[in-house]
Design an enzyme around this catalytic site. Structure first.
Site, PDB file in Angstrom:
ATOM      1  N   ASP A  48       0.918  -1.262  -0.034  1.00  0.00           N
ATOM      2  CA  ASP A  48       0.218  -0.134  -0.009  1.00  0.00           C
ATOM      3  C   ASP A  48       0.898   1.451  -0.082  1.00  0.00           C
ATOM      4  O   ASP A  48       2.164   1.133   0.282  1.00  0.00           O
ATOM      5  CB  ASP A  48      -1.083  -0.251   1.190  1.00  0.00           C
ATOM      6  CG  ASP A  48      -0.323  -0.042   2.389  1.00  0.00           C
ATOM      7  OD1 ASP A  48      -1.147  -0.802   3.358  1.00  0.00           O
ATOM      8  OD2 ASP A  48       0.553   0.653   2.521  1.00  0.00           O
ATOM      9  N   LYS A  70      -3.690   3.078  -0.810  1.00  0.00           N
ATOM     10  CA  LYS A  70      -4.938   3.256  -0.159  1.00  0.00           C
ATOM     11  C   LYS A  70      -4.925   4.393   0.663  1.00  0.00           C
ATOM     12  O   LYS A  70      -5.519   4.600   1.754  1.00  0.00           O
ATOM     13  CB  LYS A  70      -5.326   2.073   0.732  1.00  0.00           C
ATOM     14  CG  LYS A  70      -5.673   0.822  -0.055  1.00  0.00           C
ATOM     15  CD  LYS A  70      -5.767  -0.298   0.660  1.00  0.00           C
ATOM     16  CE  LYS A  70      -7.101   0.121   1.768  1.00  0.00           C
ATOM     17  NZ  LYS A  70      -7.275  -1.115   2.532  1.00  0.00           N
ATOM     18  N   MET A 182      -5.304   8.313  11.356  1.00  0.00           N
ATOM     19  CA  MET A 182      -6.024   8.707  10.177  1.00  0.00           C
ATOM     20  C   MET A 182      -7.138  10.006  10.660  1.00  0.00           C
ATOM     21  O   MET A 182      -8.250   9.929  10.538  1.00  0.00           O
ATOM     22  CB  MET A 182      -6.867   7.667   9.624  1.00  0.00           C
ATOM     23  CG  MET A 182      -6.278   6.333   9.085  1.00  0.00           C
ATOM     24  SD  MET A 182      -7.266   5.106   8.608  1.00  0.00           S
ATOM     25  CE  MET A 182      -7.356   4.032  10.143  1.00  0.00           C
TER      26      MET A 182
HETATM   27  N1  SAH Z   1      -1.454  -0.450   9.852  1.00  0.00           N
HETATM   28  C1  SAH Z   1      -0.796   0.883  10.150  1.00  0.00           C
HETATM   29  C2  SAH Z   1      -1.862   1.948  10.330  1.00  0.00           C
HETATM   30  C3  SAH Z   1      -2.599   2.093   8.891  1.00  0.00           C
HETATM   31  S1  SAH Z   1      -3.950   3.495   9.201  1.00  0.00           S
HETATM   32  C4  SAH Z   1      -0.111   0.899  11.415  1.00  0.00           C
HETATM   33  O1  SAH Z   1      -0.097  -0.011  12.170  1.00  0.00           O
HETATM   34  O2  SAH Z   1       0.704   1.952  11.859  1.00  0.00           O
HETATM   35  C5  SAH Z   1      -2.858   4.642   8.284  1.00  0.00           C
HETATM   36  C6  SAH Z   1      -2.578   5.811   9.476  1.00  0.00           C
HETATM   37  O3  SAH Z   1      -1.465   5.278  10.303  1.00  0.00           O
HETATM   38  C7  SAH Z   1      -2.200   7.271   8.863  1.00  0.00           C
HETATM   39  O4  SAH Z   1      -3.237   7.952   8.631  1.00  0.00           O
HETATM   40  C8  SAH Z   1      -1.620   7.580  10.128  1.00  0.00           C
HETATM   41  O5  SAH Z   1      -2.464   8.152  11.027  1.00  0.00           O
HETATM   42  C9  SAH Z   1      -0.797   6.423  10.831  1.00  0.00           C
HETATM   43  N2  SAH Z   1       0.658   6.560  10.177  1.00  0.00           N
HETATM   44  C10 SAH Z   1       1.067   5.540   9.575  1.00  0.00           C
HETATM   45  N3  SAH Z   1       2.553   5.601   9.356  1.00  0.00           N
HETATM   46  C11 SAH Z   1       2.753   6.806  10.016  1.00  0.00           C
HETATM   47  C12 SAH Z   1       3.959   7.711  10.103  1.00  0.00           C
HETATM   48  N4  SAH Z   1       5.072   7.086   9.724  1.00  0.00           N
HETATM   49  N5  SAH Z   1       3.967   8.517  10.753  1.00  0.00           N
HETATM   50  C13 SAH Z   1       2.678   9.100  11.334  1.00  0.00           C
HETATM   51  N6  SAH Z   1       1.679   8.472  11.330  1.00  0.00           N
HETATM   52  C14 SAH Z   1       1.532   7.220  10.586  1.00  0.00           C
END
Ligand code: SAH
Length: 263
Positions: A48, A70, A182
């Site tokens: 993704d 996504k 998110m």
């Molecule tokens: N499965 C992922 C989350 C997916 S939802 C996890 O466990 O981290 C996607 C959201 O994750 C983004 O909108 C943001 O809020 C957060 N996110 C993912 N990577 C990030 C990063 N490097 N820095 C800050 N927020 C992050």
């Protein structure tokens, strides 16, 4: 982890396996060894939009990289199509590395993908990853729990159904850390709801953008100004919002860690 799939289709083709692999928050050094090994040996990677280019560049030269990006604003492949793609690849006899940002089972729809594969007779294995909350806490020197400040931590999606109908009241406040994934688009609504539910408008918070990546930014503020902060600073996805007293601990934590590092 390495046992080859022994199942086969009615035509005798061995069925591939789908590995649901957490890629962590961005920094390739934060991959697990298992994730790194799988990426470096992959023939097919379905990833993704959150997976760093530097992680994808670890794939072998001949690997097929399929993006199903996504990110909220450019939702390029519906979930059913992603599920179908994984099943199709596996039934054609290929092992698939399904690479997801963070951890596959934290707001990653990994559960749905696992269900779809298993329902089609495709074996699945999950490799956990460092979720954004954990990565952001570490990178911003911001402990999500702390004996003096928080003994409960909640991970909440800012895109959940019926956002304002949720019972937010118990998720934040004294002794609690609330981490919102998110949540950029709904930041102001969430702050208003939390305040309406009784949380102090001056509750401290941090917004961590691009946690663990070279361009990381950590912004601090108070709950009442969350919407303004996000707009004024032009915060971009991916970013995570951390609300609670732990976000005001940093100067002490920093001094403490600096002292430890000297010893
Ligand atoms: N499965 C992922 C989350 C997916 S939802 C996890 O466990 O981290 C996607 C959201 O994750 C983004 O909108 C943001 O809020 C957060 N996110 C993912 N990577 C990030 C990063 N490097 N820095 C800050 N927020 C992050």
């Amino acid at each position: 982890m390495n046992a080859p799939a022994s199942l086969s289709t009615p035509h005798g083709i061995p069925i591939g396996k789908v590995w649901l692999v957490g890629a962590g928050p961005g920094d390739p050094d934060l991959l697990t060894l298992r994730a790194a090994r799988l990426v470096m040996a992959a023939r097919v990677i379905v990833h993704d939009g959150l997976v760093s280019p530097s992680i994808l560049s670890m794939a072998p030269a001949g690997a097929q990289l399929i993006s199903v990006a996504k990110r909220r604003s450019r939702h390029s492949m519906p979930q059913d199509d992603i599920n179908a793609l994984l099943v199709r690849e596996a039934l054609s006899g290929r092992d698939v590395v399904r690479l997801k940002g963070g951890d596959p089972f934290i707001f990653g729809r990994g559960g749905e993908e696992a269900d779809a594969c298993l329902a089609a007779g495709v074996p699945v294995e999950v490799v956990p990853g460092i979720s954004a909350a954990i990565g952001a806490g570490a990178a911003a020197l911001l402990p999500l729990t702390h004996r003096d400040a928080a003994s409960v931590v909640s991970f909440v999606s800012g895109q959940c159904k019926g956002l304002t109908d949720q019972n937010w009241a118990g998720l934040a406040g004294v002794g609690r850390t609330l981490v919102i994934y998110m949540g950029l688009a709904t930041a102001e609504t969430i702050a208003d709801k939390l305040i309406a539910d009784g949380l102090a408008p001056d509750t401290p918070l941090a917004v961590v953008e691009n946690a663990t990546r070279p361009q990381m930014r950590v912004l601090r503020g108070a709950l009442a100004e969350l919407g303004d902060l996000v707009a004024r600073e032009g915060v971009q996805s991916p970013a995570i919002i951390i609300i609670g007293a732990v976000t005001a601990l940093q100067p002490t934590a920093l001094r403490h860690l600096a002292l430890e590092a000297q010893q």
